[in-house]
Motif scaffolding. Structure first.
Motif, mmCIF file in Angstrom:
data_model
loop_
_atom_site.group_PDB
_atom_site.id
_atom_site.type_symbol
_atom_site.label_atom_id
_atom_site.label_comp_id
_atom_site.label_asym_id
_atom_site.label_seq_id
_atom_site.Cartn_x
_atom_site.Cartn_y
_atom_site.Cartn_z
ATOM 1 N N ILE A 105 34.070 35.785 54.025
ATOM 2 C CA ILE A 105 34.084 34.337 54.214
ATOM 3 C C ILE A 105 33.031 33.941 55.244
ATOM 4 C CG2 ILE A 105 35.472 32.392 55.052
ATOM 5 C CD1 ILE A 105 36.181 33.339 52.196
ATOM 6 N N GLU A 106 32.832 34.771 56.246
ATOM 7 C CA GLU A 106 31.809 34.488 57.263
ATOM 8 C C GLU A 106 30.426 34.359 56.617
ATOM 9 O OE1 GLU A 106 29.867 36.492 61.274
ATOM 10 O OE2 GLU A 106 31.582 37.435 60.313
ATOM 11 N N LYS A 107 30.110 35.281 55.705
ATOM 12 C CA LYS A 107 28.819 35.220 55.007
ATOM 13 C C LYS A 107 28.763 34.001 54.095
ATOM 14 C CE LYS A 107 27.445 40.004 55.163
ATOM 15 N NZ LYS A 107 26.911 41.135 54.414
ATOM 16 N N LEU A 108 29.860 33.708 53.414
ATOM 17 C CA LEU A 108 29.899 32.536 52.546
ATOM 18 C C LEU A 108 29.614 31.275 53.354
ATOM 19 C CD1 LEU A 108 30.398 31.086 49.866
ATOM 20 C CD2 LEU A 108 32.853 31.171 50.391
ATOM 21 N N ASP A 109 30.216 31.155 54.532
ATOM 22 C CA ASP A 109 29.977 29.984 55.372
ATOM 23 C C ASP A 109 28.501 29.865 55.758
ATOM 24 O OD1 ASP A 109 32.497 28.839 55.369
ATOM 25 O OD2 ASP A 109 33.184 29.970 57.106
ATOM 26 N N LYS A 110 27.866 30.980 56.048
ATOM 27 C CA LYS A 110 26.431 30.956 56.377
ATOM 28 C C LYS A 110 25.623 30.475 55.177
ATOM 29 C CE LYS A 110 26.561 34.602 59.845
ATOM 30 N NZ LYS A 110 26.146 35.975 60.184
ATOM 31 N N TYR A 111 25.963 30.960 53.999
ATOM 32 C CA TYR A 111 25.250 30.552 52.787
ATOM 33 C C TYR A 111 25.496 29.069 52.493
ATOM 34 C CZ TYR A 111 25.120 35.635 52.163
ATOM 35 O OH TYR A 111 24.953 36.985 52.343
ATOM 36 N N LEU A 112 26.735 28.622 52.666
ATOM 37 C CA LEU A 112 27.039 27.204 52.465
ATOM 38 C C LEU A 112 26.218 26.337 53.406
ATOM 39 C CD1 LEU A 112 30.921 27.321 52.048
ATOM 40 C CD2 LEU A 112 29.279 26.577 50.311
ATOM 41 N N ASP A 113 26.208 26.714 54.689
ATOM 42 C CA ASP A 113 25.438 25.945 55.673
ATOM 43 C C ASP A 113 23.959 25.908 55.288
ATOM 44 O OD1 ASP A 113 27.763 25.507 57.103
ATOM 45 O OD2 ASP A 113 27.385 27.136 58.529
ATOM 46 N N HIS A 114 23.435 27.045 54.875
ATOM 47 C CA HIS A 114 22.019 27.114 54.505
ATOM 48 C C HIS A 114 21.714 26.234 53.303
ATOM 49 C CE1 HIS A 114 18.064 28.633 53.515
ATOM 50 N NE2 HIS A 114 18.509 28.869 52.283
ATOM 51 N N TYR A 115 22.426 26.417 52.211
ATOM 52 C CA TYR A 115 22.124 25.672 50.992
ATOM 53 C C TYR A 115 22.329 24.170 51.158
ATOM 54 C CZ TYR A 115 21.367 29.886 48.248
ATOM 55 O OH TYR A 115 20.860 31.058 47.755
ATOM 56 N N PHE A 116 23.357 23.768 51.882
ATOM 57 C CA PHE A 116 23.564 22.337 52.101
ATOM 58 C C PHE A 116 22.487 21.767 53.021
ATOM 59 C CE2 PHE A 116 27.649 22.912 50.097
ATOM 60 C CZ PHE A 116 27.892 21.676 49.524
ATOM 61 N N THR A 117 22.055 22.530 54.019
ATOM 62 C CA THR A 117 21.017 22.057 54.935
ATOM 63 C C THR A 117 19.685 21.873 54.218
ATOM 64 O OG1 THR A 117 22.080 23.119 56.817
ATOM 65 C CG2 THR A 117 19.764 22.559 57.065
ATOM 66 N N VAL A 118 19.281 22.865 53.433
ATOM 67 C CA VAL A 118 17.969 22.762 52.774
ATOM 68 C C VAL A 118 17.940 21.683 51.696
ATOM 69 C CG1 VAL A 118 17.315 25.134 53.271
ATOM 70 C CG2 VAL A 118 18.389 24.611 51.107
ATOM 71 N N THR A 119 19.083 21.274 51.193
ATOM 72 C CA THR A 119 19.106 20.191 50.209
ATOM 73 C C THR A 119 19.379 18.836 50.867
ATOM 74 O OG1 THR A 119 21.455 20.571 49.729
ATOM 75 C CG2 THR A 119 19.843 21.678 48.307
ATOM 76 N N GLY A 120 19.502 18.832 52.204
ATOM 77 C CA GLY A 120 19.706 17.583 52.927
ATOM 78 C C GLY A 120 21.076 16.985 52.739
ATOM 79 N N GLN A 121 22.065 17.833 52.473
ATOM 80 C CA GLN A 121 23.427 17.364 52.264
ATOM 81 C C GLN A 121 24.347 17.935 53.343
ATOM 82 O OE1 GLN A 121 24.821 17.793 48.156
ATOM 83 N NE2 GLN A 121 22.703 18.227 47.556
#
Length: 87
Positions: A38-54
């Motif tokens: 889940i820790e890795k998933l949270d990092k991926y979520l933060d990354h993908y949402f940040t780069v898409t401006g969401q």
């Protein structure tokens, strides 16, 4: 990170097909990894949402945690920090 995980649990998790694209990308990228948590998933979520401006809403994060725990059969230390806790 959300402050009150109980709020997300008041509503059932969202179906995968209704998740925003950044959430789907994060789950699929986690699927491609050998070591899943889940820790890795949270990092991926933060990354993908940040780069898409969401911004990742709490319910979306809860739904992703639920899907990851179920799909990858995460247990023990892998689910540390999860908004969804299997019972």
């Amino acid at each position: 990170m959300p402050s009150e995980p109980i709020l997300a649990a008041k509503r059932g998790p969202e179906n995968y097909r209704y998740l925003p694209n950044p959430a789907k990308c994060a789950i699929e990228f986690l699927d491609a990894q050998a070591d899943r948590s889940i820790e890795k998933l949270d990092k991926y979520l933060d990354h993908y949402f940040t780069v898409t401006g969401q911004v990742c809403e709490e319910h979306t994060r809860y739904s992703c945690h639920y899907i990851a725990v179920k799909r990858f059969a995460l247990t023990g230390e892998s689910i540390a920090g999860s908004l969804y806790v299997p019972q």
